[in-house]
Design an enzyme around this catalytic site. Structure first.
Site, PDB file in Angstrom:
ATOM      1  N   HIS A 193       0.834  -1.209   0.000  1.00  0.00           N
ATOM      2  CA  HIS A 193       0.000   0.000   0.000  1.00  0.00           C
ATOM      3  C   HIS A 193       0.864   1.252   0.000  1.00  0.00           C
ATOM      4  CE1 HIS A 193      -3.396   2.650   1.064  1.00  0.00           C
ATOM      5  NE2 HIS A 193      -2.513   3.262   1.838  1.00  0.00           N
ATOM      6  N   GLU A 194       1.882   1.274   0.849  1.00  0.00           N
ATOM      7  CA  GLU A 194       2.765   2.448   0.902  1.00  0.00           C
ATOM      8  C   GLU A 194       3.548   2.589  -0.392  1.00  0.00           C
ATOM      9  OE1 GLU A 194       2.230   4.573   3.077  1.00  0.00           O
ATOM     10  OE2 GLU A 194       0.995   3.273   4.336  1.00  0.00           O
ATOM     11  N   HIS A 202       2.867   9.010  -6.719  1.00  0.00           N
ATOM     12  CA  HIS A 202       3.730  10.188  -6.772  1.00  0.00           C
ATOM     13  C   HIS A 202       4.520  10.213  -8.071  1.00  0.00           C
ATOM     14  CE1 HIS A 202       7.253  12.658  -4.972  1.00  0.00           C
ATOM     15  NE2 HIS A 202       6.314  13.456  -5.417  1.00  0.00           N
TER      16      HIS A 202
END
Length: 230
Positions: A102-103, A110
């Site tokens: 998820h991170e 980004h």
């Protein structure tokens, strides 16, 4: 008139959202604690999964670091660092690799210039500053009988609500990217997909609850403003 509305109607608006937030926090902890005891078939750690996903997408310059705390995992877009808590960084559970993925999903957002994330990152400093002024402005406005100050405080709080709303697609999209990466790269097997979804969905629910609380708080502020004019 003001005290009656503030203590009763304001409480009615806010209480369900607060209870929902408590439920969401409890669910994410229960789900994480459940699947932290379920090892992934590949025996990979969260840090290995994060590193693999980043490298698979050409993000070789993003570091994966260990950070203290419990569920403190996050991606830092300014320093281009993905930080994972102990249970995730070195853990080999379904929970660990799902959170790590998820991170990593945020890092992919980004890199791709995902619009909701770009907007959220741009408004963070403004919203953070404005949020600190909301209640001082409202209280001073009530004391002085100055409706203009109350309106300014509410306007600032609207920014905080919009931030919470923008956060929802950011988090759900990161989870979607995470699951796709886990499945497409073979990091999890078919039988583990449901487990990973459970972890990711539980985590996303906390952001839904945060948005609900912020919206309820906005209604509460509007009630306070209206009652001050009676």
């Amino acid at each position: 008139m003001y005290h009656g509305i503030y203590s009763f109607q304001g409480f009615i608006f806010l209480l369900p959202a607060i209870l929902f937030a408590f439920y969401a926090q409890a669910r994410v902890k229960m789900t994480f604690n459940k699947y932290i005891r379920v090892g992934n078939t590949r025996g990979l750690t969260g840090s290995q999964v994060a590193r693999y996903i980043l490298d698979r997408n050409g993000l070789f310059d993003i570091e994966v670091e260990h950070i203290g705390g419990y569920l403190t995992d996050h991606y830092d877009p300014r320093n281009r660092v993905l930080r994972l808590s102990s249970n995730v960084y070195s853990g080999t559970s379904i929970a660990a690799i799902s959170v790590a993925a998820h991170e990593a999903g945020h890092a992919l957002q980004h890199a791709k210039g995902y619009t909701p994330l770009v907007i959220r990152n741009q408004i963070v400093p403004v919203v953070s500053f404005a949020s600190q002024l909301v209640w001082p402005l409202v209280f001073v406005g009530l004391i002085l009988g100055n409706g203009w100050l109350i309106d300014v405080g509410i306007l600032f709080y609207v920014g905080a609500v919009l931030f919470q709303i923008i956060t929802l697609p950011v988090e759900y999209n990161a989870s979607s990217r995470a699951l796709n990466q886990l499945v497409d790269s073979g990091l999890i097997v078919d039988s583990e997909i449901k487990y990973s979804k459970d972890v990711l969905n539980a985590a996303a629910l906390t952001y839904v609850a945060a948005a609900a609380v912020s919206i309820a708080q906005l209604f509460r502020l509007l009630l306070i403003r209206n009652s001050s004019r009676d």
